[in-house]
Design a protein around this motif. Structure first.
Motif, PDB file in Angstrom:
ATOM      1  N   GLY A  99       0.801  -1.215   0.000  1.00 52.95           N
ATOM      2  CA  GLY A  99       0.000   0.000   0.000  1.00 52.95           C
ATOM      3  C   GLY A  99       0.836   1.268   0.000  1.00 52.95           C
ATOM      4  N   TRP A 109      -1.404  -4.776  -3.306  1.00 53.20           N
ATOM      5  CA  TRP A 109      -2.217  -4.955  -2.102  1.00 53.20           C
ATOM      6  C   TRP A 109      -2.863  -6.333  -2.101  1.00 53.20           C
ATOM      7  CZ3 TRP A 109      -2.542  -2.257   2.278  1.00 53.20           C
ATOM      8  CH2 TRP A 109      -3.617  -2.494   3.135  1.00 53.20           C
ATOM      9  N   ASP A 110      -3.333  -6.748  -3.251  1.00 48.57           N
ATOM     10  CA  ASP A 110      -4.051  -8.020  -3.372  1.00 48.57           C
ATOM     11  C   ASP A 110      -3.155  -9.216  -3.088  1.00 48.57           C
ATOM     12  OD1 ASP A 110      -6.629  -9.190  -3.989  1.00 48.57           O
ATOM     13  OD2 ASP A 110      -5.716  -9.987  -5.801  1.00 48.57           O
ATOM     14  N   GLN A 149      -7.625   1.461  -6.248  1.00 50.94           N
ATOM     15  CA  GLN A 149      -6.709   0.310  -6.285  1.00 50.94           C
ATOM     16  C   GLN A 149      -7.495  -0.983  -6.234  1.00 50.94           C
ATOM     17  OE1 GLN A 149      -2.753   0.488  -4.681  1.00 50.94           O
ATOM     18  NE2 GLN A 149      -3.127  -1.298  -3.399  1.00 50.94           N
ATOM     19  N   THR A 187      -8.970  -3.684  -3.044  1.00 51.89           N
ATOM     20  CA  THR A 187      -9.166  -3.020  -1.759  1.00 51.89           C
ATOM     21  C   THR A 187     -10.637  -3.024  -1.367  1.00 51.89           C
ATOM     22  OG1 THR A 187      -9.426  -0.872  -2.847  1.00 51.89           O
ATOM     23  CG2 THR A 187      -7.201  -1.486  -2.147  1.00 51.89           C
ATOM     24  N   SER A 188     -10.911  -2.714  -0.113  1.00 49.84           N
ATOM     25  CA  SER A 188     -12.299  -2.604   0.344  1.00 49.84           C
ATOM     26  C   SER A 188     -12.998  -1.431  -0.349  1.00 49.84           C
ATOM     27  CB  SER A 188     -12.343  -2.422   1.867  1.00 49.84           C
ATOM     28  OG  SER A 188     -11.555  -1.316   2.268  1.00 49.84           O
ATOM     29  N   THR A 210      -2.931   3.208  -5.327  1.00 53.05           N
ATOM     30  CA  THR A 210      -3.411   4.319  -4.501  1.00 53.05           C
ATOM     31  C   THR A 210      -2.601   5.584  -4.780  1.00 53.05           C
ATOM     32  OG1 THR A 210      -4.186   2.841  -2.757  1.00 53.05           O
ATOM     33  CG2 THR A 210      -3.762   5.125  -2.133  1.00 53.05           C
TER      34      THR A 210
END
Length: 281
Positions: free
Chosen positions: A41, A70-71, A150, A153-154, A179
């Protein structure tokens, strides 16, 4: 004699590979005097500093690995994330990472793969260019607009949910990027908005870009935490005790946040309280 030495060397090599390819307990971490943390991140410097403070409390050195995405934190052995399946992410299962100190939003699908130690509560917020702030007052104003986000992400998941339901007739137009790139895209008006956690938004709008501002919160209040392999009870217990010790004014976390975010964690908690009170009126 030579055969014996070769055989012994091979056994040692196999033992080393075996050690590197298995998840490690707190006892093993302390025995090797090293903890492996994987950061991801745009706020990886903040996460690294907080994780290093935890390592210091354990009396061990830190091996820091920055992930490609991130994933990647949720990838299975095949290198993909399957939200519907329960498994231990490959990086944790292999021992490549002992934990993720990455301020992960604690979601139900993630709890099928990971255990968490909660750090604080936060909220997703919409970030826009300050020149466009007057046109962004509520969630309804997001319909038909362009957003940079991104993948995995949530925040990405929230937009997809809106597009599949109440925004179906006029969906948000998505551009998937990191991000960092998303925030810069907003700053130069290449997209209309992005969504990020309030903690990350403060860091960006105070320290990294000049023209973006927080417009309003979306979604629900969420818990954010560090992620661990399920079954690592001792390591989680140690992390939980350390995090509890940081919930006071002037703590190491306060100093780290002040340096990296521009606001102490204690003051961020107060900011969140005020933001939620304002949005509920």
């Amino acid at each position: 004699m030579l055969k014996h030495l070769i055989r012994r060397s091979l056994l040692l090599a196999v033992g080393l590979v075996s050690t590197m390819s298995e998840a490690r307990s707190l006892e093993e971490i302390q025995a090797t005097h090293e903890i492996r943390m994987c950061v991801a991140g745009s706020s990886y410097e903040l996460y690294t500093a907080m994780g290093m403070a935890f390592a210091e409390s354990l009396g061990v050195a830190v091996n820091v690995r920055r992930l490609d995405s991130w994933d990647q934190q949720f990838h299975n052995a095949q290198g993909v994330t399957v939200q519907e399946e329960s498994y231990t992410p490959a990086l944790l299962a292999s021992g490549a990472c002992d934990f993720y100190p990455n301020d992960l939003v604690i979601q139900e699908w993630r709890k099928t793969k990971l255990d968490f130690v909660a750090l604080f509560r936060t909220h997703m917020v919409v970030v826009v260019h300050r020149d466009q702030q007057a046109t962004f007052r509520s969630e309804a104003d997001l319909q038909g607009k362009t957003a940079a986000i991104q993948q995995g992400t949530s925040y990405h998941a929230w937009i997809e949910e809106q597009n599949a339901s109440k925004f179906a007739d006029n969906p948000i137009q998505l551009q998937l990027m990191t991000t960092d790139d998303s925030m810069h895209a907003v700053d130069r008006k290449a997209v209309d908005f992005t969504i990020i956690g309030a903690d990350g938004a403060l860091n960006w709008t105070r320290n990294k870009i000049k023209h973006a501002v927080v417009a309003f919160p979306v979604g629900t209040v969420t818990d954010v935490g560090w992620a661990f392999r399920k079954g690592d009870a001792d390591l989680q217990e140690a992390a939980s005790a350390f995090v509890a010790s940081q919930r006071k004014v002037g703590s190491q976390f306060d100093l780290i946040w002040q340096a990296k975010v521009g606001i102490s964690l204690s003051d961020f908690t107060l900011f969140m309280t005020n933001l939620l009170e304002t949005s509920s009126k």
